[in-house]
Design an enzyme around this catalytic site. Structure first.
Site, PDB file in Angstrom:
ATOM      1  CG  HIS A   1      -2.751   2.723   0.410  1.00  0.00           C
ATOM      2  ND1 HIS A   1      -1.782   1.885  -0.082  1.00  0.00           N
ATOM      3  CD2 HIS A   1      -2.580   2.721   1.745  1.00  0.00           C
ATOM      4  CE1 HIS A   1      -1.067   1.399   0.907  1.00  0.00           C
ATOM      5  NE2 HIS A   1      -1.532   1.897   2.042  1.00  0.00           N
TER       6      HIS A   1
ATOM      7  CG  ASP B   1      -1.114   1.911  -3.445  1.00  0.00           C
ATOM      8  OD1 ASP B   1      -1.242   3.135  -3.243  1.00  0.00           O
ATOM      9  OD2 ASP B   1      -1.081   1.071  -2.528  1.00  0.00           O
TER      10      ASP B   1
ATOM     11  CB  SER C   1       1.095   1.969   3.694  1.00  0.00           C
ATOM     12  OG  SER C   1       0.168   0.940   3.817  1.00  0.00           O
TER      13      SER C   1
END
Length: 437
Positions: free
Chosen positions: A89, A143, A241
């Site tokens: 992402h 992801d 992330s």
């Protein structure tokens, strides 16, 4: 003195050979070269890491060509001199290789820097972005991504490869206390990521609990790992992330990257732990991209055979660590009942670093998935009273009538809350320490 000269020369040559071999990043993985002496004392609070403590940690930075500035957006993990593991992402809005720069060996980073990095840091280009073919930006499925680095990274005292699980290890054992690291935000809506790499301990959380109606209500899938604390306390956040969730067997064993920071609702909120992509489920995919030999080099030794003792279902770290962090889990015994979700305890805590790539809105409630650790796919059945079943039915109808809406972490139309950090003009507000409780 003259007699000692051959010995001195031999030592210098030996050190040179070791240093040369180490530059290939083919040496032992998951080893911390410099550890914070307080890391074994503080169990719940986040703290500043020591330089070189997490040598596989990578800062993924967005590059702006008009002024050559770099803005930290995501974290990543160095696998070898050519490849970095991160979250898919992170590239929802920046898919071109020239949009990115990678910084290795960093302890402190400068947000918006437009000058070359200084040693021991290394800056590299992205040659290729490999996103999982079945990545779903809406559901957060698969992801995971890999970055091909150019030119190859040189390993040394501040840069080294991280470990991935062994094929025979199985899913991560629960309960277990692990680590997260990152330059992410210290709280929701922080002005910028942390300038210093932070580290914090988190507990792996049973997926049954994580998927219960008062928690994520079925949003978490079998290829995810939940980590944090029921009451909040500490968590990853925007800017974290793609960074690693790491566990190890003992103080003498290497750290193994069991998860990739993916998403969460808010940061460090009660019953909203961080959700990570489980690396064990993607070992075949990783091997298909970097090569099976390269993967084998970053896998620790085959784990010991599992004991006959039944797994303990708990959400707090045991007083004595288990003999290894992975084990094959036998089917859940029918007499054990899954623990009940804890009572709601509102709590606000800081978060971990990484630009925002929000993707977590519960538009349509999904039925909670079954417990997903390897052999736990079949949940045992328990007899519920009529009143209990009626209560469950009412809760389900309420969820369908009034779906939960969570504030987005990303300044776009998507509602999921990625741990990706969008860069904005620099603020004069001083940065605060990351990840404290």
């Amino acid at each position: 003195m003259v007699e000692m000269l051959p010995t001195v020369v031999a030592l210098v040559l030996a050190v040179s050979v070791v240093a040369k071999d180490n530059t290939t990043c083919d040496g032992p993985c998951g080893l911390r070269f410099r550890q914070n002496p307080q890391a074994g004392i503080r169990i719940v609070g986040g703290q500043t890491s020591s330089p070189g403590a997490w040598p596989w940690m990578v800062s993924l930075q967005i590059f702006t060509s008009h002024n050559s500035r770099r803005y930290h957006a995501c974290g990543g993990s160095l696998l070898n001199s050519h490849w970095v593991l991160t979250a898919a992402h992170c590239f929802d809005n920046k898919k071109k290789v020239y949009d990115w720069r990678l910084v290795f060996g960093a302890h402190e980073i400068e947000y918006g820097r437009n000058k070359p990095v200084k040693e021991p840091q290394q800056e590299r280009y992205v040659q290729k972005i490999v996103i999982h073919e079945k990545y779903n930006a809406v559901t957060e499925g698969n992801d995971i991504a890999l970055l091909k680095v150019t030119p190859p990274v040189t390993c040394g005292d501040f840069v080294g490869p991280g470990c991935l699980p062994h094929f025979k290890s199985g899913p991560p054992r629960i309960p277990h206390t692990c680590y997260v690291t990152g330059w992410g935000y210290i709280k929701d809506n922080a002005p910028r990521p942390s300038p210093v790499l932070m580290e914090a301990r988190v507990d792996l959380i049973d997926l049954d609990l994580c998927n219960s109606t008062q928690w994520y209500n079925g949003r978490v899938t079998s290829t995810n790992v939940c980590a944090g604390y029921p009451e909040g306390k500490i968590d990853t956040c925007q800017g974290d992330s793609g960074g690693p969730l790491m566990c190890r067997d003992s103080v003498d064993s290497p750290f193994v990257i069991v998860g990739i920071t993916s998403w969460g609702v808010g940061c460090a909120r009660a019953k909203r732990p961080g959700v990570y992509t489980a690396t064990w489920d993607y070992l075949d995919w990783i091997a298909s991209k970097i090569g099976p030999t390269a993967l084998h080099l970053i896998q620790p030794a085959t784990p010991h055979p599992p004991t006959t003792q039944q797994p303990v279902i708990s959400f707090h770290p045991p007083s004595i660590h288990p003999p290894w962090y992975f084990q094959h889990l036998s089917p859940r015994p029918p007499h054990l009942r899954p623990p009940r979700p804890l009572l709601h305890q509102p709590s606000s805590v800081h978060t971990s670093s990484a630009p925002v790539i929000p993707l977590l809105s519960l538009l349509t409630p999904v039925q909670p998935v079954s417990f997903t650790l390897a052999a736990y796919h079949t949940r045992h059945h328990t007899t519920l009273s009529f009143a209990r079943r009626l209560q469950h039915l009412i809760e389900a109808l309420k969820m369908r009538t009034y779906p939960i809406k969570y504030p987005s972490r990303y300044s776009g139309p998507v509602n999921y809350q990625h741990r990706f950090s969008t860069f904005e003009p620099l603020s004069n507000k001083p940065s605060e320490p990351l990840l404290h409780s």
